[in-house]
Design a protein around this motif. Structure first.
Motif, PDB file in Angstrom:
ATOM      1  N   THR A  70      -5.599   6.130   1.932  1.00  0.00           N
ATOM      2  CA  THR A  70      -4.933   7.209   1.190  1.00  0.00           C
ATOM      3  C   THR A  70      -3.786   7.828   1.974  1.00  0.00           C
ATOM      4  O   THR A  70      -2.892   8.444   1.379  1.00  0.00           O
ATOM      5  CB  THR A  70      -5.941   8.302   0.811  1.00  0.00           C
ATOM      6  N   THR A  71      -3.781   7.698   3.282  1.00  0.00           N
ATOM      7  CA  THR A  71      -2.718   8.304   4.086  1.00  0.00           C
ATOM      8  C   THR A  71      -1.794   7.275   4.740  1.00  0.00           C
ATOM      9  O   THR A  71      -0.828   7.655   5.398  1.00  0.00           O
ATOM     10  CB  THR A  71      -3.337   9.165   5.206  1.00  0.00           C
ATOM     11  N   TRP A  72      -2.074   5.972   4.531  1.00  0.00           N
ATOM     12  CA  TRP A  72      -1.327   4.950   5.249  1.00  0.00           C
ATOM     13  C   TRP A  72       0.050   4.710   4.646  1.00  0.00           C
ATOM     14  O   TRP A  72       0.216   4.621   3.434  1.00  0.00           O
ATOM     15  CB  TRP A  72      -2.109   3.634   5.254  1.00  0.00           C
ATOM     16  N   ARG A  73       1.040   4.587   5.502  1.00  0.00           N
ATOM     17  CA  ARG A  73       2.374   4.152   5.094  1.00  0.00           C
ATOM     18  C   ARG A  73       2.601   2.756   5.671  1.00  0.00           C
ATOM     19  O   ARG A  73       2.248   2.493   6.827  1.00  0.00           O
ATOM     20  CB  ARG A  73       3.454   5.095   5.638  1.00  0.00           C
ATOM     21  N   ALA A  74       3.162   1.871   4.852  1.00  0.00           N
ATOM     22  CA  ALA A  74       3.397   0.500   5.315  1.00  0.00           C
ATOM     23  C   ALA A  74       4.212   0.507   6.604  1.00  0.00           C
ATOM     24  O   ALA A  74       5.163   1.275   6.755  1.00  0.00           O
ATOM     25  CB  ALA A  74       4.120  -0.297   4.239  1.00  0.00           C
ATOM     26  N   ALA A  75       3.830  -0.359   7.530  1.00  0.00           N
ATOM     27  CA  ALA A  75       4.511  -0.459   8.812  1.00  0.00           C
ATOM     28  C   ALA A  75       5.293  -1.768   8.878  1.00  0.00           C
ATOM     29  O   ALA A  75       4.927  -2.766   8.246  1.00  0.00           O
ATOM     30  CB  ALA A  75       3.498  -0.402   9.952  1.00  0.00           C
ATOM     31  N   VAL A 124      -4.583 -12.911  10.278  1.00  0.00           N
ATOM     32  CA  VAL A 124      -4.564 -12.510   8.877  1.00  0.00           C
ATOM     33  C   VAL A 124      -3.638 -11.311   8.728  1.00  0.00           C
ATOM     34  O   VAL A 124      -3.840 -10.274   9.372  1.00  0.00           O
ATOM     35  CB  VAL A 124      -5.979 -12.151   8.379  1.00  0.00           C
ATOM     36  N   MET A 125      -2.604 -11.461   7.875  1.00  0.00           N
ATOM     37  CA  MET A 125      -1.634 -10.390   7.660  1.00  0.00           C
ATOM     38  C   MET A 125      -1.651  -9.989   6.186  1.00  0.00           C
ATOM     39  O   MET A 125      -1.475 -10.840   5.306  1.00  0.00           O
ATOM     40  CB  MET A 125      -0.241 -10.849   8.079  1.00  0.00           C
ATOM     41  N   ILE A 126      -1.901  -8.705   5.937  1.00  0.00           N
ATOM     42  CA  ILE A 126      -1.912  -8.179   4.569  1.00  0.00           C
ATOM     43  C   ILE A 126      -0.636  -7.389   4.352  1.00  0.00           C
ATOM     44  O   ILE A 126      -0.388  -6.376   5.019  1.00  0.00           O
ATOM     45  CB  ILE A 126      -3.155  -7.315   4.312  1.00  0.00           C
ATOM     46  N   ARG A 127       0.166  -7.881   3.413  1.00  0.00           N
ATOM     47  CA  ARG A 127       1.484  -7.291   3.162  1.00  0.00           C
ATOM     48  C   ARG A 127       1.378  -6.002   2.356  1.00  0.00           C
ATOM     49  O   ARG A 127       0.337  -5.689   1.767  1.00  0.00           O
ATOM     50  CB  ARG A 127       2.368  -8.291   2.410  1.00  0.00           C
ATOM     51  N   ASP A 128       2.513  -5.311   2.291  1.00  0.00           N
ATOM     52  CA  ASP A 128       2.607  -4.086   1.498  1.00  0.00           C
ATOM     53  C   ASP A 128       2.279  -4.374   0.040  1.00  0.00           C
ATOM     54  O   ASP A 128       2.689  -5.404  -0.510  1.00  0.00           O
ATOM     55  CB  ASP A 128       4.024  -3.515   1.620  1.00  0.00           C
ATOM     56  N   ALA A 129       1.501  -3.500  -0.582  1.00  0.00           N
ATOM     57  CA  ALA A 129       1.086  -3.665  -1.973  1.00  0.00           C
ATOM     58  C   ALA A 129       0.739  -2.294  -2.529  1.00  0.00           C
ATOM     59  O   ALA A 129       0.459  -1.360  -1.766  1.00  0.00           O
ATOM     60  CB  ALA A 129      -0.129  -4.593  -2.062  1.00  0.00           C
ATOM     61  N   PRO A 130       0.743  -2.147  -3.853  1.00  0.00           N
ATOM     62  CA  PRO A 130       0.298  -0.874  -4.438  1.00  0.00           C
ATOM     63  C   PRO A 130      -1.117  -0.539  -3.975  1.00  0.00           C
ATOM     64  O   PRO A 130      -1.946  -1.439  -3.765  1.00  0.00           O
ATOM     65  CB  PRO A 130       0.340  -1.136  -5.945  1.00  0.00           C
ATOM     66  N   ARG A 131      -1.402   0.749  -3.839  1.00  0.00           N
ATOM     67  CA  ARG A 131      -2.721   1.139  -3.316  1.00  0.00           C
ATOM     68  C   ARG A 131      -3.848   0.617  -4.188  1.00  0.00           C
ATOM     69  O   ARG A 131      -4.896   0.235  -3.689  1.00  0.00           O
ATOM     70  CB  ARG A 131      -2.812   2.668  -3.197  1.00  0.00           C
ATOM     71  N   ARG A 132      -3.652   0.580  -5.497  1.00  0.00           N
ATOM     72  CA  ARG A 132      -4.740   0.098  -6.371  1.00  0.00           C
ATOM     73  C   ARG A 132      -5.059  -1.369  -6.066  1.00  0.00           C
ATOM     74  O   ARG A 132      -6.215  -1.780  -6.115  1.00  0.00           O
ATOM     75  CB  ARG A 132      -4.375   0.286  -7.837  1.00  0.00           C
ATOM     76  N   PHE A 187      -4.598  -2.754  -3.113  1.00  0.00           N
ATOM     77  CA  PHE A 187      -5.247  -2.803  -1.811  1.00  0.00           C
ATOM     78  C   PHE A 187      -6.729  -2.482  -1.935  1.00  0.00           C
ATOM     79  O   PHE A 187      -7.560  -3.084  -1.248  1.00  0.00           O
ATOM     80  CB  PHE A 187      -4.581  -1.838  -0.830  1.00  0.00           C
ATOM     81  N   PHE A 188      -7.097  -1.564  -2.826  1.00  0.00           N
ATOM     82  CA  PHE A 188      -8.518  -1.284  -3.051  1.00  0.00           C
ATOM     83  C   PHE A 188      -9.220  -2.523  -3.598  1.00  0.00           C
ATOM     84  O   PHE A 188     -10.361  -2.821  -3.240  1.00  0.00           O
ATOM     85  CB  PHE A 188      -8.693  -0.108  -4.006  1.00  0.00           C
ATOM     86  N   THR A 189      -8.530  -3.279  -4.456  1.00  0.00           N
ATOM     87  CA  THR A 189      -9.090  -4.544  -4.946  1.00  0.00           C
ATOM     88  C   THR A 189      -9.280  -5.524  -3.794  1.00  0.00           C
ATOM     89  O   THR A 189     -10.311  -6.198  -3.692  1.00  0.00           O
ATOM     90  CB  THR A 189      -8.165  -5.162  -6.008  1.00  0.00           C
ATOM     91  N   LEU A 190      -8.287  -5.587  -2.918  1.00  0.00           N
ATOM     92  CA  LEU A 190      -8.391  -6.454  -1.748  1.00  0.00           C
ATOM     93  C   LEU A 190      -9.584  -6.061  -0.870  1.00  0.00           C
ATOM     94  O   LEU A 190     -10.294  -6.922  -0.338  1.00  0.00           O
ATOM     95  CB  LEU A 190      -7.106  -6.388  -0.928  1.00  0.00           C
ATOM     96  N   MET A 191      -9.805  -4.762  -0.714  1.00  0.00           N
ATOM     97  CA  MET A 191     -10.940  -4.304   0.078  1.00  0.00           C
ATOM     98  C   MET A 191     -12.252  -4.836  -0.495  1.00  0.00           C
ATOM     99  O   MET A 191     -13.131  -5.276   0.239  1.00  0.00           O
ATOM    100  CB  MET A 191     -10.977  -2.774   0.143  1.00  0.00           C
ATOM    101  N   ASN A 192     -12.373  -4.810  -1.815  1.00  0.00           N
ATOM    102  CA  ASN A 192     -13.584  -5.326  -2.456  1.00  0.00           C
ATOM    103  C   ASN A 192     -13.703  -6.835  -2.272  1.00  0.00           C
ATOM    104  O   ASN A 192     -14.805  -7.373  -2.114  1.00  0.00           O
ATOM    105  CB  ASN A 192     -13.600  -4.968  -3.942  1.00  0.00           C
ATOM    106  N   GLU A 193     -12.565  -7.529  -2.288  1.00  0.00           N
ATOM    107  CA  GLU A 193     -12.586  -8.984  -2.143  1.00  0.00           C
ATOM    108  C   GLU A 193     -12.929  -9.421  -0.717  1.00  0.00           C
ATOM    109  O   GLU A 193     -13.280 -10.588  -0.497  1.00  0.00           O
ATOM    110  CB  GLU A 193     -11.244  -9.574  -2.566  1.00  0.00           C
ATOM    111  N   ARG A 216      -4.678 -14.456  -2.335  1.00  0.00           N
ATOM    112  CA  ARG A 216      -3.641 -13.620  -2.929  1.00  0.00           C
ATOM    113  C   ARG A 216      -2.304 -13.810  -2.206  1.00  0.00           C
ATOM    114  O   ARG A 216      -2.274 -14.022  -0.991  1.00  0.00           O
ATOM    115  CB  ARG A 216      -4.047 -12.146  -2.888  1.00  0.00           C
ATOM    116  N   PRO A 217      -1.205 -13.690  -2.941  1.00  0.00           N
ATOM    117  CA  PRO A 217       0.107 -13.870  -2.306  1.00  0.00           C
ATOM    118  C   PRO A 217       0.426 -12.788  -1.275  1.00  0.00           C
ATOM    119  O   PRO A 217       1.293 -12.996  -0.420  1.00  0.00           O
ATOM    120  CB  PRO A 217       1.083 -13.825  -3.486  1.00  0.00           C
ATOM    121  N   GLU A 218      -0.259 -11.660  -1.356  1.00  0.00           N
ATOM    122  CA  GLU A 218      -0.020 -10.574  -0.395  1.00  0.00           C
ATOM    123  C   GLU A 218      -0.672 -10.838   0.959  1.00  0.00           C
ATOM    124  O   GLU A 218      -0.481 -10.067   1.902  1.00  0.00           O
ATOM    125  CB  GLU A 218      -0.547  -9.243  -0.941  1.00  0.00           C
TER     126      GLU A 218
END
Length: 301
Positions: free
Chosen positions: A171-176, A222-230, A232-238, A247-249
């Motif tokens: 919730t507080t992360w900004r893409a780096a 493993v590198m996870i690219r910038d994506a909408p927060r919603r 990223f929550f899906t990615l967390m579940n996966e 995923r392409p991200e």
């Protein structure tokens, strides 16, 4: 018959490390093994105990979670001392990677009868940690922040603490903006995290790097690219199944050495214990640690 020194983290997990050891200790002694128990008051103390036990030719048992396993395993890396794991922490991810039994009888059988298998370790070098060796993974980004939150969670334990820590961090992360150099080849990356994985698992059973092996002499990056927060929550579940890597991200590389840098201060962590800020250099140390486990496909006793 083997001689064991158990190094116990008395504050690990929901119960004490000592409680996790009681039933196992009885089984080891009934089988004729010698077991001495030492209680640590810090990770550095645990590492000193482990080194001294190894110098006496004893098998060292790390009783605790991933921080204990990684800290002791790192201290013994390259010494020839045999390590055994007694999972008693919140995550136990390296024990999961080794497919260690959770029941005391099954674990006792491994510790008494399995032949040591050599696993890779990870050397971590930075301005703060000039040379640290760990077992499981090094992660730079939102997951390092999540782990920090999980470590300070008072009411939650196990996977719940990691999940809550992840939600708080996202919730507080900004893409780096990262610069990731793998075996001399530079990769620009903007996103959430970069993970150098020796173990497939981190964060209490999350399958961050499904293709990682502890004995292949390589790290999965493993590198996870910038994506909408919603998303990223899906990615967390996966991460429960490893489906995120399709995923392409998500990009996965493999290599023996990498350097992770970022355009702003980004936290990194290693095995739940190390907390620092980029840049960091990470190297695999192939087959540097003998561990009591049965590789996949090995015959049981």
């Amino acid at each position: 018959m083997r001689q064991f020194t158990a190094v116990v983290n008395p504050t690990a997990g929901d119960a004490t490390g000592a409680a996790s050891l009681l039933h196992l200790a009885r089984l080891l002694r009934e089988a004729g093994a010698e077991l001495e128990t030492e209680y640590s008051h810090s990770l550095a103390h645990a590492q000193d105990i482990a080194r001294q036990a190894g110098e006496r030719g004893r098998v060292v048992l790390a009783v605790g979670g991933d921080g204990m396993a990684g800290g002791i395993g790192g201290a013994l890396s390259g010494t020839g001392t045999v390590l055994g794991l007694v999972p008693a922490g919140r995550g136990n991810d390296f024990a999961r990677a080794l497919n260690l039994p959770t029941d005391p009888a099954g674990l006792a059988d491994i510790l008494l009868n399995a032949e040591p298998g050599r696993v890779d370790t990870i050397e971590v070098e930075s301005a703060v940690h000039r040379r640290t060796v760990v077992l499981g993974s090094v992660y730079a980004g939102v997951d390092a922040l999540a782990n920090r939150h999980a470590n300070h969670a008072r009411l939650l334990r196990g996977a719940a603490s990691y999940y809550a820590g992840g939600l708080r961090a996202v919730t507080t992360w900004r893409a780096a903006d990262y610069r990731v150099t793998v075996d001399g080849t530079e990769h620009a990356h903007r996103g959430y995290t970069v993970v150098a994985a020796n173990s497939p698992y981190y964060g209490s059973g999350r399958l961050i790097a499904p293709g990682a092996r502890v004995d292949d002499g390589l790290l999965d990056v493993v590198m996870i690219r910038d994506a909408p927060r919603r998303l990223f929550f899906t990615l967390m579940n996966e991460l429960k199944t490893g489906a995120h890597i399709h995923r392409p991200e998500v990009q996965v590389l493999r290599g023996k050495e990498l350097r992770i840098e970022a355009s702003r201060p980004v936290p990194y962590g290693a095995d739940g214990e190390v907390e620092a800020t980029l840049p960091v250099t990470v190297r695999v140390r192939p087959g540097d640690l003998p561990v009591l486990y049965r590789p996949a496909g090995a015959e049981g006793h």
